[in-house]
Structures are given as structure tokens and as C-alpha cells.
Design a protein around this motif. Structure first.
Motif, PDB file in Angstrom:
ATOM      1  N   PRO A  74      98.471  16.503 -14.135  1.00 21.56           N
ATOM      2  CA  PRO A  74      98.200  15.698 -12.976  1.00 21.56           C
ATOM      3  C   PRO A  74      97.904  16.368 -11.753  1.00 21.56           C
ATOM      4  CG  PRO A  74     100.408  15.663 -13.758  1.00 21.56           C
ATOM      5  CD  PRO A  74      99.675  16.261 -14.814  1.00 21.56           C
ATOM      6  N   GLN A  75      98.672  17.568 -11.617  1.00 18.22           N
ATOM      7  CA  GLN A  75      98.538  18.500 -10.464  1.00 18.22           C
ATOM      8  C   GLN A  75      98.039  19.771 -10.801  1.00 18.22           C
ATOM      9  OE1 GLN A  75     101.914  18.535  -8.297  1.00 18.22           O
ATOM     10  NE2 GLN A  75     102.211  16.443  -8.180  1.00 18.22           N
ATOM     11  N   PRO A  76      96.890  20.434 -10.336  1.00 17.37           N
ATOM     12  CA  PRO A  76      96.474  21.780 -10.553  1.00 17.37           C
ATOM     13  C   PRO A  76      97.630  22.769 -10.487  1.00 17.37           C
ATOM     14  CG  PRO A  76      95.146  20.671  -8.987  1.00 17.37           C
ATOM     15  CD  PRO A  76      96.129  19.839  -9.232  1.00 17.37           C
ATOM     16  N   GLY A  77      97.672  23.761 -11.766  1.00 22.67           N
ATOM     17  CA  GLY A  77      98.689  24.581 -11.536  1.00 22.67           C
ATOM     18  C   GLY A  77     100.070  24.089 -12.043  1.00 22.67           C
ATOM     19  N   GLN A  78     100.217  22.803 -12.519  1.00 24.20           N
ATOM     20  CA  GLN A  78     101.378  22.332 -13.083  1.00 24.20           C
ATOM     21  C   GLN A  78     101.356  22.147 -14.459  1.00 24.20           C
ATOM     22  OE1 GLN A  78     102.680  18.575 -11.536  1.00 24.20           O
ATOM     23  NE2 GLN A  78     104.865  19.030 -11.420  1.00 24.20           N
ATOM     24  N   ASP A  79     100.883  23.261 -15.311  1.00 27.50           N
ATOM     25  CA  ASP A  79     100.740  23.240 -16.807  1.00 27.50           C
ATOM     26  C   ASP A  79     101.716  22.656 -17.495  1.00 27.50           C
ATOM     27  OD1 ASP A  79      98.138  24.139 -16.068  1.00 27.50           O
ATOM     28  OD2 ASP A  79      98.701  26.092 -16.586  1.00 27.50           O
ATOM     29  N   ASP A  80     103.216  22.466 -17.267  1.00 28.53           N
ATOM     30  CA  ASP A  80     104.217  22.096 -17.769  1.00 28.53           C
ATOM     31  C   ASP A  80     104.380  20.644 -17.983  1.00 28.53           C
ATOM     32  OD1 ASP A  80     105.037  22.141 -14.936  1.00 28.53           O
ATOM     33  OD2 ASP A  80     107.012  22.488 -15.529  1.00 28.53           O
ATOM     34  N   LEU A  81     103.757  19.965 -17.043  1.00 26.81           N
ATOM     35  CA  LEU A  81     103.600  18.508 -17.309  1.00 26.81           C
ATOM     36  C   LEU A  81     102.079  18.024 -17.684  1.00 26.81           C
ATOM     37  CD1 LEU A  81     104.849  15.753 -16.722  1.00 26.81           C
ATOM     38  CD2 LEU A  81     104.000  15.944 -14.212  1.00 26.81           C
ATOM     39  N   PHE A  82     102.142  17.052 -18.629  1.00 25.63           N
ATOM     40  CA  PHE A  82     100.681  16.649 -19.219  1.00 25.63           C
ATOM     41  C   PHE A  82     100.747  15.193 -19.280  1.00 25.63           C
ATOM     42  CE2 PHE A  82     103.101  17.927 -22.973  1.00 25.63           C
ATOM     43  CZ  PHE A  82     103.149  16.533 -23.915  1.00 25.63           C
ATOM     44  N   TYR A  83      99.630  14.548 -19.064  1.00 29.91           N
ATOM     45  CA  TYR A  83      99.468  13.139 -19.612  1.00 29.91           C
ATOM     46  C   TYR A  83      98.206  13.312 -20.652  1.00 29.91           C
ATOM     47  CZ  TYR A  83     101.322  12.200 -14.772  1.00 29.91           C
ATOM     48  OH  TYR A  83     102.162  11.918 -13.648  1.00 29.91           O
ATOM     49  N   ARG A  84      98.502  12.393 -21.384  1.00 33.12           N
ATOM     50  CA  ARG A  84      97.723  12.174 -22.576  1.00 33.12           C
ATOM     51  C   ARG A  84      97.049  10.354 -22.470  1.00 33.12           C
ATOM     52  NH1 ARG A  84     100.782  15.664 -26.966  1.00 33.12           N
ATOM     53  NH2 ARG A  84      99.968  17.684 -26.244  1.00 33.12           N
ATOM     54  N   TYR A  85      95.943  10.437 -22.970  1.00 27.57           N
ATOM     55  CA  TYR A  85      95.354   8.933 -23.191  1.00 27.57           C
ATOM     56  C   TYR A  85      94.769   8.810 -24.918  1.00 27.57           C
ATOM     57  CZ  TYR A  85      95.819   8.212 -18.265  1.00 27.57           C
ATOM     58  OH  TYR A  85      96.320   8.432 -17.137  1.00 27.57           O
ATOM     59  N   PHE A  86      95.108   8.144 -25.605  1.00 29.04           N
ATOM     60  CA  PHE A  86      94.668   8.025 -27.033  1.00 29.04           C
ATOM     61  C   PHE A  86      93.663   6.929 -27.151  1.00 29.04           C
ATOM     62  CE2 PHE A  86      98.952  10.074 -26.774  1.00 29.04           C
ATOM     63  CZ  PHE A  86      98.807  10.984 -27.308  1.00 29.04           C
ATOM     64  N   ILE A  87      92.544   7.138 -27.361  1.00 29.66           N
ATOM     65  CA  ILE A  87      91.447   6.257 -27.491  1.00 29.66           C
ATOM     66  C   ILE A  87      90.878   6.008 -28.999  1.00 29.66           C
ATOM     67  CG2 ILE A  87      89.251   6.201 -26.556  1.00 29.66           C
ATOM     68  CD1 ILE A  87      91.009   6.652 -24.646  1.00 29.66           C
ATOM     69  N   VAL A  88      90.857   4.575 -29.003  1.00 28.82           N
ATOM     70  CA  VAL A  88      90.083   4.257 -30.213  1.00 28.82           C
ATOM     71  C   VAL A  88      89.120   3.188 -30.046  1.00 28.82           C
ATOM     72  CG1 VAL A  88      90.666   2.740 -32.337  1.00 28.82           C
ATOM     73  CG2 VAL A  88      92.107   4.472 -31.543  1.00 28.82           C
ATOM     74  N   ASP A  89      87.801   3.308 -30.380  1.00 23.41           N
ATOM     75  CA  ASP A  89      86.814   2.333 -30.253  1.00 23.41           C
ATOM     76  C   ASP A  89      86.466   2.203 -28.660  1.00 23.41           C
ATOM     77  OD1 ASP A  89      86.153   1.871 -32.899  1.00 23.41           O
ATOM     78  OD2 ASP A  89      87.546   0.413 -33.040  1.00 23.41           O
ATOM     79  N   ASN A  90      86.600   3.317 -27.997  1.00 24.25           N
ATOM     80  CA  ASN A  90      86.210   3.555 -26.387  1.00 24.25           C
ATOM     81  C   ASN A  90      87.452   2.523 -25.737  1.00 24.25           C
ATOM     82  OD1 ASN A  90      84.031   5.003 -26.278  1.00 24.25           O
ATOM     83  ND2 ASN A  90      82.754   3.441 -27.020  1.00 24.25           N
ATOM     84  N   GLN A  91      88.387   2.431 -26.161  1.00 18.33           N
ATOM     85  CA  GLN A  91      89.610   1.670 -25.464  1.00 18.33           C
ATOM     86  C   GLN A  91      91.042   2.499 -25.714  1.00 18.33           C
ATOM     87  OE1 GLN A  91      90.143  -2.122 -27.119  1.00 18.33           O
ATOM     88  NE2 GLN A  91      88.842  -3.074 -25.376  1.00 18.33           N
ATOM     89  N   VAL A  92      91.602   2.535 -24.501  1.00 20.51           N
ATOM     90  CA  VAL A  92      92.819   3.275 -24.272  1.00 20.51           C
ATOM     91  C   VAL A  92      93.981   2.392 -25.432  1.00 20.51           C
ATOM     92  CG1 VAL A  92      94.808   3.881 -22.966  1.00 20.51           C
ATOM     93  CG2 VAL A  92      92.459   4.257 -22.027  1.00 20.51           C
ATOM     94  N   GLU A  93      94.218   2.955 -26.434  1.00 18.02           N
ATOM     95  CA  GLU A  93      95.392   2.343 -27.439  1.00 18.02           C
ATOM     96  C   GLU A  93      96.687   2.914 -27.143  1.00 18.02           C
ATOM     97  OE1 GLU A  93      94.815  -0.073 -29.668  1.00 18.02           O
ATOM     98  OE2 GLU A  93      92.838  -0.326 -28.842  1.00 18.02           O
ATOM     99  N   ALA A  94      96.866   3.910 -26.490  1.00 16.33           N
ATOM    100  CA  ALA A  94      98.380   4.539 -26.156  1.00 16.33           C
ATOM    101  C   ALA A  94      98.063   5.576 -25.036  1.00 16.33           C
ATOM    102  CB  ALA A  94      98.886   5.002 -27.488  1.00 16.33           C
ATOM    103  N   PHE A  95      99.282   5.790 -24.159  1.00 21.94           N
ATOM    104  CA  PHE A  95      99.117   6.744 -23.391  1.00 21.94           C
ATOM    105  C   PHE A  95     100.592   7.508 -23.398  1.00 21.94           C
ATOM    106  CE2 PHE A  95      99.577   3.018 -20.705  1.00 21.94           C
ATOM    107  CZ  PHE A  95     100.896   3.386 -20.055  1.00 21.94           C
ATOM    108  N   SER A  96     100.559   8.711 -22.845  1.00 22.63           N
ATOM    109  CA  SER A  96     101.912   9.607 -22.829  1.00 22.63           C
ATOM    110  C   SER A  96     102.090  10.339 -21.772  1.00 22.63           C
ATOM    111  CB  SER A  96     101.899  10.236 -24.244  1.00 22.63           C
ATOM    112  OG  SER A  96     101.284  11.323 -24.201  1.00 22.63           O
ATOM    113  N   MET A  97     103.316  10.603 -21.459  1.00 19.69           N
ATOM    114  CA  MET A  97     103.705  11.540 -20.434  1.00 19.69           C
ATOM    115  C   MET A  97     104.691  12.763 -21.199  1.00 19.69           C
ATOM    116  SD  MET A  97     105.859  11.123 -16.656  1.00 19.69           S
ATOM    117  CE  MET A  97     104.543   9.794 -16.296  1.00 19.69           C
TER     118      MET A  97
END
Length: 101
Positions: A74-97
Motif C-alpha cells: 500500500p505504501q512504497p518502501g513498506q514491503d512488510d505489509l501487503f494487500y492481495r486480491y484473488f480473482i476468478v472470472d475477472n471478479q474479486v472473489e477474495a482479498f487479504s491483508m
């Protein structure tokens, strides 16, 4: 003496639950928000791309299902925090932090 605390590395909000009855994941409810960076379950990939964020894209398995993963920090240089979006058939089916050590 056993540790009284356990590390939580990633919290996933998903439209589908873990498939294995023996899964170590905890399925929870009642989050304070159903969106991450303004993106919610069911939103299209194009809405993700409109954010202008540099995502790393790969194919992974989530709860036994093959999905396309969009991942960013979410912020440049802050590699210890990540956001993920999981996509199926071009739609967001899950997300995580999550966080790394």
C-alpha cells in the motif's frame, strides 16, 4: 510452557470457505469493512486496474482453487505489509491483508 500467542500473518475475506475440513485457517465474520482500498467482493478486475497501483500478478491456489492473484504494497518502501486480491472470472472473489517478518 506453550506460547499463549500465535502470529497472524494474513487475514482473508472470501466469498468461498476453505475446502478441507482439516484446514488450519479460521473462518471469521463481522469485519468492520467489506472493502480493501475501495475494492469489494464481486468488483471487476478493471476497477482494480483503475486504482493506478503497480500490482504483481500471478496464478496461485486459494483454498484449493486456482485463482489469479493481484498483490501490492500500500505504501512504497513498506514491503512488510501487503494487500492481495484473488480473482476468478475477472471478479474479486477474495482479498487479504498480511504482514511478513
Amino acid at each position: 510452557m506453550q506460547d499463549r500467542y500465535a502470529w497472524v500473518e494474513e487475514v482473508i475475506y472470501s466469498r468461498f470457505p476453505p475446502t478441507s475440513a482439516g484446514s488450519t485457517q479460521i473462518v471469521g465474520k463481522h469485519l468492520t469493512s467489506d472493502k480493501l482500498m475501495g475494492i469489494g467482493l464481486g468488483d471487476s478486475v478493471s476497477k482494480l486496474e483503475e486504482l493506478g497501483t503497480a500490482f504483481r500478478v500471478s496464478v496461485v491456489k486459494l483454498f484449493g482453487r486456482e485463482v489469479t492473484l493481484y498483490e501490492c504494497t500500500p505504501q512504497p518502501g513498506q514491503d512488510d505489509l501487503f494487500y492481495r486480491y484473488f480473482i476468478v472470472d475477472n471478479q474479486v472473489e477474495a482479498f487479504s491483508m498480511g504482514v511478513t517478518e
